[in-house]
Design an enzyme around this catalytic site. Structure first.
Site, PDB file in Angstrom:
ATOM      1  N   GLY A  22       0.842  -1.204   0.000  1.00 30.20           N
ATOM      2  CA  GLY A  22       0.000   0.000   0.000  1.00 30.20           C
ATOM      3  C   GLY A  22       0.869   1.242   0.000  1.00 30.20           C
ATOM      4  N   ARG A  23       0.387   2.287   0.692  1.00 28.31           N
ATOM      5  CA  ARG A  23       1.124   3.561   0.713  1.00 28.31           C
ATOM      6  C   ARG A  23       2.570   3.361   1.173  1.00 28.31           C
ATOM      7  NH1 ARG A  23      -4.077   5.495   2.686  1.00 28.31           N
ATOM      8  NH2 ARG A  23      -3.534   4.260   4.493  1.00 28.31           N
ATOM      9  N   ILE A  24       2.729   2.735   2.366  1.00 33.71           N
ATOM     10  CA  ILE A  24       4.074   2.625   2.944  1.00 33.71           C
ATOM     11  C   ILE A  24       4.880   1.533   2.247  1.00 33.71           C
ATOM     12  CG2 ILE A  24       5.360   2.121   5.057  1.00 33.71           C
ATOM     13  CD1 ILE A  24       2.947   3.404   6.585  1.00 33.71           C
ATOM     14  N   THR A  56       7.201  -2.757  11.004  1.00 35.35           N
ATOM     15  CA  THR A  56       6.825  -1.373  11.370  1.00 35.35           C
ATOM     16  C   THR A  56       5.321  -1.201  11.211  1.00 35.35           C
ATOM     17  OG1 THR A  56       7.192  -0.635   9.093  1.00 35.35           O
ATOM     18  CG2 THR A  56       9.034  -0.349  10.642  1.00 35.35           C
ATOM     19  N   ARG A  98       1.993  -3.279  12.645  1.00 40.32           N
ATOM     20  CA  ARG A  98       1.338  -3.351  13.947  1.00 40.32           C
ATOM     21  C   ARG A  98       1.867  -4.589  14.662  1.00 40.32           C
ATOM     22  NH1 ARG A  98       0.480   1.123  13.761  1.00 40.32           N
ATOM     23  NH2 ARG A  98      -1.439   2.325  13.971  1.00 40.32           N
ATOM     24  N   GLU A 117       2.535  -2.368  24.088  1.00 44.22           N
ATOM     25  CA  GLU A 117       3.417  -1.191  24.085  1.00 44.22           C
ATOM     26  C   GLU A 117       3.092  -0.325  25.296  1.00 44.22           C
ATOM     27  OE1 GLU A 117       2.953   0.738  20.285  1.00 44.22           O
ATOM     28  OE2 GLU A 117       3.553  -1.036  19.173  1.00 44.22           O
ATOM     29  N   HIS A 122       7.823   2.409  18.711  1.00 47.89           N
ATOM     30  CA  HIS A 122       6.731   2.868  17.835  1.00 47.89           C
ATOM     31  C   HIS A 122       7.044   4.291  17.356  1.00 47.89           C
ATOM     32  CE1 HIS A 122       2.242   2.210  16.780  1.00 47.89           C
ATOM     33  NE2 HIS A 122       2.814   3.002  15.887  1.00 47.89           N
ATOM     34  N   ALA A 123       8.198   4.408  16.763  1.00 51.91           N
ATOM     35  CA  ALA A 123       8.734   5.717  16.378  1.00 51.91           C
ATOM     36  C   ALA A 123       8.864   5.870  14.874  1.00 51.91           C
ATOM     37  CB  ALA A 123      10.112   5.900  17.025  1.00 51.91           C
ATOM     38  N   ALA A 124       8.452   4.848  14.114  1.00 56.02           N
ATOM     39  CA  ALA A 124       8.694   4.897  12.668  1.00 56.02           C
ATOM     40  C   ALA A 124       8.031   6.110  12.017  1.00 56.02           C
ATOM     41  CB  ALA A 124       8.199   3.610  12.008  1.00 56.02           C
TER      42      ALA A 124
HETATM   43  P1  NAI Z   1      -2.349   0.905   3.344  1.00 58.77           P
HETATM   44  O1  NAI Z   1      -3.773   0.605   3.661  1.00 58.77           O
HETATM   45  O2  NAI Z   1      -2.032   2.011   2.394  1.00 58.77           O
HETATM   46  O3  NAI Z   1      -1.629  -0.418   2.774  1.00 58.77           O
HETATM   47  C1  NAI Z   1      -1.814  -1.691   3.316  1.00 58.77           C
HETATM   48  C2  NAI Z   1      -1.689  -2.693   2.179  1.00 58.77           C
HETATM   49  O4  NAI Z   1      -1.729  -4.002   2.754  1.00 58.77           O
HETATM   50  C3  NAI Z   1      -2.844  -2.613   1.162  1.00 58.77           C
HETATM   51  O5  NAI Z   1      -2.317  -2.476  -0.151  1.00 58.77           O
HETATM   52  C4  NAI Z   1      -3.579  -3.950   1.333  1.00 58.77           C
HETATM   53  O6  NAI Z   1      -4.093  -4.431   0.115  1.00 58.77           O
HETATM   54  C5  NAI Z   1      -2.466  -4.835   1.860  1.00 58.77           C
HETATM   55  N1  NAI Z   1      -2.947  -6.025   2.559  1.00 58.77           N
HETATM   56  C6  NAI Z   1      -4.043  -6.161   3.356  1.00 58.77           C
HETATM   57  N2  NAI Z   1      -4.109  -7.420   3.824  1.00 58.77           N
HETATM   58  C7  NAI Z   1      -3.039  -8.092   3.314  1.00 58.77           C
HETATM   59  C8  NAI Z   1      -2.560  -9.414   3.444  1.00 58.77           C
HETATM   60  N3  NAI Z   1      -3.216 -10.318   4.182  1.00 58.77           N
HETATM   61  N4  NAI Z   1      -1.419  -9.750   2.799  1.00 58.77           N
HETATM   62  C9  NAI Z   1      -0.741  -8.854   2.037  1.00 58.77           C
HETATM   63  N5  NAI Z   1      -1.168  -7.567   1.859  1.00 58.77           N
HETATM   64  C10 NAI Z   1      -2.286  -7.208   2.509  1.00 58.77           C
HETATM   65  O7  NAI Z   1      -1.644   1.127   4.759  1.00 58.77           O
HETATM   66  P2  NAI Z   1      -0.329   1.992   5.063  1.00 58.77           P
HETATM   67  O8  NAI Z   1      -0.699   3.411   5.312  1.00 58.77           O
HETATM   68  O9  NAI Z   1       0.684   1.647   4.046  1.00 58.77           O
HETATM   69  O10 NAI Z   1       0.087   1.383   6.496  1.00 58.77           O
HETATM   70  C11 NAI Z   1       0.698   0.117   6.601  1.00 58.77           C
HETATM   71  C12 NAI Z   1       0.866  -0.266   8.059  1.00 58.77           C
HETATM   72  O11 NAI Z   1       1.755   0.642   8.703  1.00 58.77           O
HETATM   73  C13 NAI Z   1      -0.422  -0.266   8.898  1.00 58.77           C
HETATM   74  O12 NAI Z   1      -0.415  -1.389   9.755  1.00 58.77           O
HETATM   75  C14 NAI Z   1      -0.287   0.992   9.741  1.00 58.77           C
HETATM   76  O13 NAI Z   1      -1.016   0.885  10.932  1.00 58.77           O
HETATM   77  C15 NAI Z   1       1.214   0.985   9.979  1.00 58.77           C
HETATM   78  N6  NAI Z   1       1.776   2.263  10.398  1.00 58.77           N
HETATM   79  C16 NAI Z   1       2.762   2.232  11.355  1.00 58.77           C
HETATM   80  C17 NAI Z   1       3.359   3.406  11.783  1.00 58.77           C
HETATM   81  C18 NAI Z   1       4.459   3.384  12.785  1.00 58.77           C
HETATM   82  O14 NAI Z   1       4.792   4.440  13.331  1.00 58.77           O
HETATM   83  N7  NAI Z   1       5.071   2.251  13.049  1.00 58.77           N
HETATM   84  C19 NAI Z   1       2.904   4.716  11.267  1.00 58.77           C
HETATM   85  C20 NAI Z   1       1.932   4.632  10.199  1.00 58.77           C
HETATM   86  C21 NAI Z   1       1.375   3.429   9.808  1.00 58.77           C
END
Ligand code: NAI
Length: 323
Positions: free
Chosen positions: A152-154, A232, A234, A263, A282-284
């Protein structure tokens, strides 16, 4: 005066939120809610809740008939029962795009710290040992395959910033069509196929019923021997006990976790001080700019809903209207 509950936060101050809401004539109730009952008590009379990790469950939504919207600081919304909110007509909003670059570069930093033994060297030097072989052999990064779970985005940004570091980037995302895979990312048809070939696995899936415990004993059994795992996303996506067992039997050569099932990590967790584990708190997401953007966008959702009946970033649309 209309008011919102800021249910929990670990920011040093709330000046940004207070200024934003004051300019809209909205009062702010501040709390540090951990339980459903904390939220129910603190949110009495509030039209909105701005939350970090507080639980927004069916019980909470049922107990707060005046609640119109909840907005989460961050992209993930796994502490919110979105189905319950939808049933009761409560809007759910988030702030998904404030720190995509930060999380991707943090994941790459963790991956490279593992691949290049950075943390282990530093530990060895602190213990009085100075030798390039102190932490074992290293492989050439350009000979390694990076495997991204969730493109996805990240995940996409991770692929982009990593593509000149690793020899190959593969990704697994069953919800994307082939056209959504950048040309430099090869598609792994299944998670098992991905973990069977990746030297570094980086997790970027949301936490939901399907992904909870996704990286457990069975997936680790199919993982290429000596792989590095970076999370990074959950904490609950990885079964930590299974990951520790995989470290012990050599399936995993190293583990880097920015997120953990609990956490902060308990002081007596076997992860803390483990020679092959790197932890960050949880600082990413964090940079000064990203934090400001996160806070502004999450708060603005509430102010905009109060004015127009719809927030900027909709997770699930509600039916309740501002009074
Ligand atoms: P997003 O929704 O843009 O991308 C998630 C992707 O995972 C989607 O393309 C989706 O199709 C895919 N997906 C869903 N289930 C799947 C599976 N079973 N197998 C493979 N792919 C699957 O989310 P985004 O914004 O990229 O965030 C990703 C993660 O990063 C989330 O868990 C979010 O909570 C976490 N995060 C962590 C941060 C941190 O500080 N550590 C900060 C921001 C986000």
């Amino acid at each position: 005066m209309p008011r919102i509950l800021l249910s929990d936060y670990d920011f040093h101050d709330l000046a940004l939120e207070e200024a934003l809401f004051a300019s809209q004539g909205i009062d702010v109730v501040k709390a540090q809610c951990r339980t459903e009952d904390d939220v129910i008590r603190a949110a009495q009379g509030c039209f909105g809740i701005l939350l970090q990790y507080a639980p927004i469950t069916d019980k909470v939504v049922r107990a707060l008939p005046q609640l119109g919207i909840v907005s989460r600081y961050g992209a993930g919304f796994d502490t919110i029962d979105t189905a319950a909110c939808e049933r009761h007509g409560v809007w759910v909003a988030n702030s998904p795009d404030y720190g995509v670059g930060e999380v991707a570069t943090h994941a790459l930093a963790l991956a490279l710290a593992l691949v290049r033994n950075v943390v282990a060297y530093n530990r060895d030097i602190t213990a009085g040992e100075w030798h390039y072989l102190s932490s074992g052999p290293l492989k050439r990064a350009s000979d390694l395959t990076l495997g991204i779970v969730g493109l996805g985005r990240i995940g996409k940004r991770m692929a982009h910033v990593s593509r000149n570091v690793f020899g190959r980037v593969v990704a697994c995302d069953p919800y994307l069509i082939d056209g959504d895979f950048p040309a430099y990312v090869q598609r792994a048809p299944t998670l098992a196929a991905l973990v069977g070939q990746a030297d570094v696995i980086s997790l970027h899936v949301p936490l939901n019923a399907e992904t909870r415990g996704l990286i457990g004993a069975d997936v680790l059994a199919a993982t290429k021997r000596g792989a590095f795992l970076v999370n990074t996303a959950r904490g609950a996506v990885v079964d930590v006990d299974a990951a520790l067992a995989a470290l012990a039997d050599g399936t995993l050569a190293g583990l880097a976790l920015d997120v953990l099932p609990t956490e902060p990590v308990p002081r007596d967790s076997p992860l803390v001080g483990h020679p092959r584990v790197i932890l960050t708190p949880h600082a990413a997401f964090f940079s000064l700019d990203a934090e400001r953007e996160l806070r502004r966008k999450a708060a603005q959702n509430l102010a905009t809903w109060h004015k127009t009946g719809r927030p900027e970033y909709v997770v699930t649309a509600g039916t309740r209207k501002p009074m």
